[in-house]
Design an enzyme around this catalytic site. Sequence first.
Site: not given
Length: 374
Positions: A125, A137, A192, A212, A219, A265, A298
């Site tokens: 990741e 991160h 992300h 993320a 739209r 996770d 988080l």
Amino acid sequence: MAKRLFDGVTSVFQTDRAIVLRDGMVTELRAATAGDRRNDQAVHVAVAAPGMIDMQINGAGDAQFNFDPTPATLARIAAGAREGGTAHILPTFITAEGQSYLQALAAVRQAMDDRMPGIAGIHLEGPFLSPARPGIHDPSSIRPLAEDDVIALEREARDFPGPILLTLAPECQEPAQLNRLAAAGIILFAGHSEARPEHLEQMRGATHLWNAMPGLNSRTPGIVSEVLAGDRLFAGLIADGHHVGPHALRISLRAAADRLCLVTDAMLTLAGASQGFDLHGRHITLSDGRLTGEDGTLAGAHIAMDQSVSNVVAIAGIDPLVALRTATVNPARALGREKSLGRIAPGLPASVSLFDRSLNSVGVAIEGQLYLRD
């Protein structure tokens, strides 16, 4: 013997079935007999399903893959995951400096060569994420793919013993580089990221849907709308009640239940004693089931797969069989391993998750080894 069996093939629970395992394989799947019920060597459970697959787990059992990317760490993470009924994991190595991910690949390669139970591949990741969506991160280590990275990943993919799942922000990469990675067999997930539909051509899925990344917009299409309104992309989904709210969880499962893959996770606190840890110089605290930095961001999750399945049933009102599919069949398909994982059938490797009637894990069978919870 299972009172109810989901075999990953049929669309209903089968009742009173016996699963016969021998030499690491499923040798027979049949109706249970009176002899089976009296056999004190048999394991009797309320529910059996294909071994659950967690495609995104960073740590467990007080061990974190990024902190010590070694086979010993992987053994502890896999054991911690089994406490929650997970049979197979993709240990996840998140954004780190330079090409640190090569050490993680080497550790997983060694573990799989040594036939370590439960290690099915690897999830990288980052670090090729969007600076606009770093999450927890390390922003200083986020960067685009370089030619050396593509060459190294192509080389690793040639004979890697399991799937390599790579989360990146496709809008931040050169399309030709993405084409080369996909051609090498690397599974690309957008995460992300602020990718638009035109950036997702080489993606097979999305990482931790809703998190993320931009949410739904009436739209402006993006990753979430492409997953939910399309029919191609898989997506990981964290069902801990914190990463995705009840309404988004229901919308997701009603729109794309056949392509959503429950992931934990999870961090090192899962099945461990730790109540906090330091990550990239930030202290992460566990409180009320949430892992957060001091600013409230988080930082991974603290949940097992069995609880994730139960949450999907309770929060989203999803049928238990559909919930089990999101933890078994769907991730096997996302990883291209549906011929060997996500099913219980004679001639296949023994991979079975065992539950009580409330879908709490009571044990796991992996390649002939039976792990029962105390």
